[in-house]
Scaffold this active site. Sequence first.
Site, PDB file in Angstrom:
ATOM      1  N   SER A   1      -9.604   2.201   2.783  1.00 36.28           N
ATOM      2  CA  SER A   1      -8.681   2.928   1.941  1.00 36.28           C
ATOM      3  C   SER A   1      -7.687   2.019   1.208  1.00 36.28           C
ATOM      4  O   SER A   1      -7.085   2.446   0.215  1.00 36.28           O
ATOM      5  CB  SER A   1      -7.895   3.941   2.788  1.00 36.28           C
ATOM      6  OG  SER A   1      -7.104   3.274   3.748  1.00 36.28           O
TER       7      SER A   1
ATOM      8  N   SER B   1      -9.898  -0.162   7.027  1.00 34.38           N
ATOM      9  CA  SER B   1      -9.310  -0.094   5.690  1.00 34.38           C
ATOM     10  C   SER B   1      -8.617  -1.347   5.178  1.00 34.38           C
ATOM     11  O   SER B   1      -8.227  -1.389   4.013  1.00 34.38           O
ATOM     12  CB  SER B   1      -8.327   1.066   5.611  1.00 34.38           C
ATOM     13  OG  SER B   1      -9.034   2.245   5.385  1.00 34.38           O
TER      14      SER B   1
ATOM     15  N   LYS C   1       0.861  -1.183   0.000  1.00 34.45           N
ATOM     16  CA  LYS C   1       0.000   0.000   0.000  1.00 34.45           C
ATOM     17  C   LYS C   1       0.898   1.232   0.000  1.00 34.45           C
ATOM     18  O   LYS C   1       1.907   1.272   0.711  1.00 34.45           O
ATOM     19  CB  LYS C   1      -0.888  -0.021   1.241  1.00 34.45           C
ATOM     20  CG  LYS C   1      -1.859   1.148   1.337  1.00 34.45           C
ATOM     21  CD  LYS C   1      -2.745   1.027   2.582  1.00 34.45           C
ATOM     22  CE  LYS C   1      -3.772   2.146   2.662  1.00 34.45           C
ATOM     23  NZ  LYS C   1      -4.641   2.029   3.858  1.00 34.45           N
TER      24      LYS C   1
HETATM   25  N1  GLN Z   1     -13.191   4.590   6.158  1.00 30.43           N
HETATM   26  C1  GLN Z   1     -12.530   5.046   7.330  1.00 30.43           C
HETATM   27  C2  GLN Z   1     -12.074   6.472   7.151  1.00 30.43           C
HETATM   28  O1  GLN Z   1     -12.384   7.036   6.158  1.00 30.43           O
HETATM   29  C3  GLN Z   1     -11.378   4.143   7.687  1.00 30.43           C
HETATM   30  C4  GLN Z   1     -10.139   4.421   6.922  1.00 30.43           C
HETATM   31  C5  GLN Z   1      -8.973   3.578   7.378  1.00 30.43           C
HETATM   32  O2  GLN Z   1      -9.127   2.575   8.058  1.00 30.43           O
HETATM   33  N2  GLN Z   1      -7.790   4.020   7.022  1.00 30.43           N
HETATM   34  O3  GLN Z   1     -11.449   7.033   7.970  1.00 30.43           O
END
Ligand code: GLN
Length: 493
Positions: free
Chosen positions: A159, A183, A84
């Site tokens: 994400s 994410s 990532k």
């Molecule tokens: N969807 C969540 C956010 O927008 C989690 C994102 C994540 O785990 N990095 O913050």
Amino acid sequence: MNPSTTELHDLTLSELAGLLQARKVSSVEIAQHFLTRADTHSALGVYLARDRACTLAQAHAADQRLVNTRGAHQPLLGLPVAHKDIFVTRDFASTAGSRMLAGYRSPFDATVVDRLGQEGMVTLGKLNCDEFAMGSSNENSAFGPAHNPWDNTRTPGGSSGGSAAAVAARLTPAATGTDTGGSIRQPAAFCGVTGIKPTYGRASRYGMVAFASSLDQAGPMARSALDCAMLLSVMCGPDPDRDSTSLDIAAEDFTRALSDPIAGLRIGIPKEFFGDGLASDVRAAIDAALAQYQALGATLVPVSLPRTELSIPVYYIIAPAEASSNLSRFDGVKFGHRAEQFTDLADMYRKTRAQGFGEEVKRRIMIGTYVLSHGYYDAYYLQAQKIRRMIADDFQQAFKQCDVIAGPVAPTVAWKLGDKSDDPVANYLADIFTLPGSLAGLPGMSIPVGFGAHHMPVGMQLIGNYLQEGRLLNLAHRFQQATDWHARAPEGI
Ligand code: GLN
């Protein structure tokens, strides 16, 4: 077995390991195969950076090591992985999905990247993600979203959407991800792959571009629980000099207990995870998976996580608060982008940040700054911290009655790209089932358990008590031995 190279991408990480150890294929051949495959599937938008020469040099070095250290236990040596783009890497540009860091080269590797590299893994490239890991659909990436290989008009989730899509499309057998509020789990669910977020502090955060430091955790995404166990065993472990929040607990070999029997295990079913908000197609797949667990000898126990709904406002106060602080380092002086024209220092900061950050990141910086400001700190931030503790306590109450908790990862299957892109709150609400475990710092996992509407994958979430990653992987592995949902591949890919 003598597979032609066209089949290599159908193999899981552990299957590829077998071929490599038996010298039926070389690390260079595997790397070449996946690099070429990434070229032909570039429309999926999963890779943000690749460097063929660099990858092949790593693979060549791994082949040398395979010859020189024959017989040694080095299960990951020579196998490909993609990271990532929130992890900084020396050999590839690191952007965190942001214009702010476009073209940025780190002078060092993140600890997780370094550990996998030490084991001889070969980096295929860097994977698309929401900007600074903020998002649930990959649409907040400054470089455009990755697409879901099951239906490329749909989101791969976020994400870590690039990671999940790359594994699902068999562009890499393994990827790293990070999970702050879901994410790893949500994109794994949306793309039909397996992913695990360990207990907060298990894996070092050093070199992970910080979003919300009290929540951020690294974890693997792959095609099976076995593959995730192989990767997690290396990714975890203390890093006292570089991440003071890393737990002082030695790395574990998570592959060891994978096949332990699960008969008699109590699976807690939180009623709040099965309310009106859960789509019926997702619910049907989860119910069938729970029945499968019963057939394997586990028992289902009703439990309650009464503050589940509060996890949304609590998370969307705490995470932006931490983000607003973490992102202050992007000021045009130390890293990345700097506005070309400005009048004075304040103007340089203003223009740099206005140009470098995307809309969602700006929104969170403003929310975070607001909830931390004098006069609102007590009303929002402090209150959120108190409820965060209560959410963690609720889990401990539940774990008095059960060994592990199961439920959906997300309320629906992957939605169409564009469907929620104008509505941040709609995105936030879809995080409801992953946020509670994140706020409590618990390990959580997503495994494919079938298909819902539009033939899109459904993921089931398993949440364990602290340091129970081994148990989660064991449950997931037993399920995957009895079913083949995890082995399904999108058509035409
Ligand atoms: N969807 C969540 C956010 O927008 C989690 C994102 C994540 O785990 N990095 O913050």
